[in-house]
Design an enzyme around this catalytic site. Structure first.
Site, mmCIF file in Angstrom:
data_model
loop_
_atom_site.group_PDB
_atom_site.id
_atom_site.type_symbol
_atom_site.label_atom_id
_atom_site.label_comp_id
_atom_site.label_asym_id
_atom_site.label_seq_id
_atom_site.Cartn_x
_atom_site.Cartn_y
_atom_site.Cartn_z
ATOM 1 N N GLY A 19 0.776 -1.250 0.000
ATOM 2 C CA GLY A 19 0.000 0.000 0.000
ATOM 3 C C GLY A 19 0.800 1.288 0.000
ATOM 4 O O GLY A 19 0.268 2.337 0.350
ATOM 5 N N ASN A 21 1.780 3.021 -2.533
ATOM 6 C CA ASN A 21 1.175 3.957 -3.501
ATOM 7 C C ASN A 21 -0.123 4.540 -2.951
ATOM 8 O O ASN A 21 -0.412 5.719 -3.151
ATOM 9 C CB ASN A 21 0.929 3.266 -4.842
ATOM 10 C CG ASN A 21 2.184 3.233 -5.688
ATOM 11 O OD1 ASN A 21 2.628 4.267 -6.188
ATOM 12 N ND2 ASN A 21 2.791 2.069 -5.815
ATOM 13 N N MET A 94 -3.839 -7.132 -6.959
ATOM 14 C CA MET A 94 -3.324 -8.315 -7.649
ATOM 15 C C MET A 94 -4.391 -9.164 -8.339
ATOM 16 O O MET A 94 -4.078 -10.198 -8.912
ATOM 17 C CB MET A 94 -2.528 -9.197 -6.675
ATOM 18 C CG MET A 94 -1.345 -8.494 -6.027
ATOM 19 S SD MET A 94 -0.228 -7.758 -7.233
ATOM 20 C CE MET A 94 0.596 -9.238 -7.816
ATOM 21 N N ILE A 96 -7.267 -9.681 -11.289
ATOM 22 C CA ILE A 96 -7.615 -9.127 -12.604
ATOM 23 C C ILE A 96 -9.132 -8.936 -12.661
ATOM 24 O O ILE A 96 -9.890 -9.891 -12.474
ATOM 25 C CB ILE A 96 -7.120 -10.052 -13.731
ATOM 26 C CG1 ILE A 96 -5.584 -10.104 -13.673
ATOM 27 C CG2 ILE A 96 -7.597 -9.564 -15.097
ATOM 28 C CD1 ILE A 96 -4.959 -11.076 -14.642
ATOM 29 N N LEU A 97 -9.542 -7.698 -12.869
ATOM 30 C CA LEU A 97 -10.979 -7.412 -12.912
ATOM 31 C C LEU A 97 -11.576 -7.926 -14.225
ATOM 32 O O LEU A 97 -10.956 -7.812 -15.288
ATOM 33 C CB LEU A 97 -11.207 -5.903 -12.776
ATOM 34 C CG LEU A 97 -10.776 -5.311 -11.421
ATOM 35 C CD1 LEU A 97 -10.745 -3.784 -11.478
ATOM 36 C CD2 LEU A 97 -11.687 -5.791 -10.287
ATOM 37 N N ASN A 111 -4.492 2.188 -13.570
ATOM 38 C CA ASN A 111 -3.570 1.268 -12.904
ATOM 39 C C ASN A 111 -2.157 1.831 -12.991
ATOM 40 O O ASN A 111 -1.834 2.571 -13.924
ATOM 41 C CB ASN A 111 -3.619 -0.097 -13.599
ATOM 42 C CG ASN A 111 -2.706 -1.112 -12.930
ATOM 43 O OD1 ASN A 111 -2.619 -1.174 -11.703
ATOM 44 N ND2 ASN A 111 -2.002 -1.909 -13.726
ATOM 45 N N HIS A 113 1.766 0.513 -13.185
ATOM 46 C CA HIS A 113 2.526 -0.720 -13.456
ATOM 47 C C HIS A 113 4.021 -0.397 -13.464
ATOM 48 O O HIS A 113 4.446 0.558 -14.120
ATOM 49 C CB HIS A 113 2.088 -1.301 -14.809
ATOM 50 C CG HIS A 113 2.808 -2.563 -15.136
ATOM 51 N ND1 HIS A 113 2.460 -3.777 -14.568
ATOM 52 C CD2 HIS A 113 3.883 -2.809 -15.925
ATOM 53 C CE1 HIS A 113 3.287 -4.708 -15.013
ATOM 54 N NE2 HIS A 113 4.152 -4.156 -15.832
ATOM 55 N N ASP A 149 -2.547 -4.953 -18.569
ATOM 56 C CA ASP A 149 -1.529 -3.900 -18.705
ATOM 57 C C ASP A 149 -1.455 -3.311 -20.116
ATOM 58 O O ASP A 149 -0.363 -3.006 -20.623
ATOM 59 C CB ASP A 149 -0.133 -4.443 -18.306
ATOM 60 C CG ASP A 149 -0.108 -4.933 -16.872
ATOM 61 O OD1 ASP A 149 -0.846 -4.375 -16.043
ATOM 62 O OD2 ASP A 149 0.651 -5.872 -16.569
ATOM 63 N N GLU A 178 7.208 6.107 -8.425
ATOM 64 C CA GLU A 178 5.755 5.922 -8.523
ATOM 65 C C GLU A 178 4.999 6.851 -7.577
ATOM 66 O O GLU A 178 3.917 7.334 -7.908
ATOM 67 C CB GLU A 178 5.389 4.463 -8.206
ATOM 68 C CG GLU A 178 5.868 3.503 -9.272
ATOM 69 C CD GLU A 178 5.305 2.100 -9.116
ATOM 70 O OE1 GLU A 178 5.267 1.602 -7.977
ATOM 71 O OE2 GLU A 178 4.902 1.521 -10.135
HETATM 72 C C1 GRF Z 1 3.829 -1.045 -7.413
HETATM 73 O O1 GRF Z 1 5.136 -1.186 -7.884
HETATM 74 C C2 GRF Z 1 2.847 -0.936 -8.539
HETATM 75 O O2 GRF Z 1 3.373 -0.375 -9.704
HETATM 76 C C3 GRF Z 1 2.500 -2.367 -8.828
HETATM 77 O O3 GRF Z 1 2.509 -3.004 -7.574
HETATM 78 C C4 GRF Z 1 3.351 -2.288 -6.684
HETATM 79 C C5 GRF Z 1 2.501 -1.972 -5.493
HETATM 80 O O4 GRF Z 1 3.245 -1.434 -4.428
HETATM 81 N N1 GRF Z 1 1.246 -2.495 -9.541
HETATM 82 P P1 GRF Z 1 2.494 -0.815 -3.170
HETATM 83 O O5 GRF Z 1 1.553 -1.874 -2.650
HETATM 84 O O6 GRF Z 1 1.779 0.389 -3.623
HETATM 85 O O7 GRF Z 1 3.576 -0.490 -2.177
#
Ligand code: GRF
Length: 193
Positions: A19, A21, A94, A96-97, A111, A113, A149, A178
Site C-alpha cells: 500500500g 502507492n 493483484m 484481474i478485474l 492502474n 505498473h 496492462d 511511482e
Molecule cells: C507497485 O510497484 C505498482 O506499480 C504495482 O505493484 C506495486 C505496489 O506497491 N502495480 P504498493 O503496494 O503500492 O507499495
C-alpha cells in the site's frame, strides 16, 4: 468522465498488499487543492499492510476475498454506487478485474505498473529487467482495459538501471518514482481526459 466543476472526483483505491502507492495518494488527498477525494479503499486481503494507511486517515475500507470472483465484483460494484465513485485507481491490486466489471462500472479505472509499458507486462518486472540487463526501466499509469496492462497510457517516467542494481534496489527506486507519478497522472487524466 464526470466534469470537475470545482468538485473533487469521488475515488476508490484498490490494493492487495503493502500500500505504499495508496499512502502517497492519501498524502496528496490531504492537500487543499487536490482534485480527487479517496472515499473508499477496496482490498482482497484482510492482512494487507496497506489497510493501516486507510485506517489512519479514517477512510472506509471494504475487504472481499475474491474466492467467488463474480460475487466479489458484484459486491464491489454495489459499493461503487453507494459511494458514488467516479474513478477507480488500482495500486498494487493483484486481482484481474473481469470484462463485465469494467463494463458495468461505466467510469474509468486506472492502474500503475512498474515498467515502461508496453514492455514488461505482467508480474516480476524488476527481476526480468535485471536478467535482461535493460538500461532503463520506469513506471506507467494507464487506463485499465480488458487486456492485461494494455490500456491507453496516461503518463510514464523512466529511470536508468545501474549495473549495480538488483531486484530489490530497482524496486525501491521505482517505488519512489511511482509515489510522485501516480497523483500527477490522475490529475492529468482528470483535467485532460
Ligand atoms: C507497485 O510497484 C505498482 O506499480 C504495482 O505493484 C506495486 C505496489 O506497491 N502495480 P504498493 O503496494 O503500492 O507499495
Amino acid at each position: 468522465m464526470e466534469k470537475l466543476n470545482g468538485k473533487k472526483i469521488n475515488t476508490a483505491v484498490f490494493i492487495s498488499g503493502r500500500g505504499s502507492n495508496l499512502n502517497s495518494l492519501i498524502k496528496y488527498n490531504k492537500k487543499k487543492n487536490s482534485i480527487f477525494s479517496i472515499l473508499l479503499v477496496v482490498c482482497d486481503n484482510p492482512n494487507a499492510r496497506g489497510i493501516i494507511y486507510a485506517k489512519r486517515s479514517k477512510i472506509k475500507i471494504y475487504v472481499t476475498n475474491f474466492k467467488n470472483k463474480n460475487l466479489s465484483e458484484k459486491k464491489i460494484l454495489k459499493k461503487m454506487l453507494k459511494y458514488k465513485i467516479k474513478l477507480i485507481c488500482l495500486a498494487g491490486f493483484m486481482k484481474i478485474l473481469s470484462k463485465s466489471f469494467i463494463k458495468n462500472f461505466k467510469n474509468p479505472i486506472l492502474n500503475i505498473h512498474p515498467s515502461l509499458l508496453p514492455k514488461y507486462k505482467g508480474l516480476n518486472t524488476h527481476k526480468r529487467i535485471i536478467q535482461n540487463k535493460e538500461k532503463y526501466s520506469g513506471s506507467t499509469v494507464h487506463i485499465v482495459s480488458s487486456k492485461l496492462d494494455s490500456g491507453k497510457i496516461i503518463l510514464q517516467k523512466r529511470i536508468k538501471v545501474s549495473k549495480l542494481d538488483n531486484e530489490k534496489t530497482l524496486e525501491k527506486k521505482i517505488l519512489k518514482l511511482e509515489h510522485r507519478l501516480y497523483f500527477k497522472a490522475i490529475e492529468k487524466f482528470l483535467i485532460n481526459p
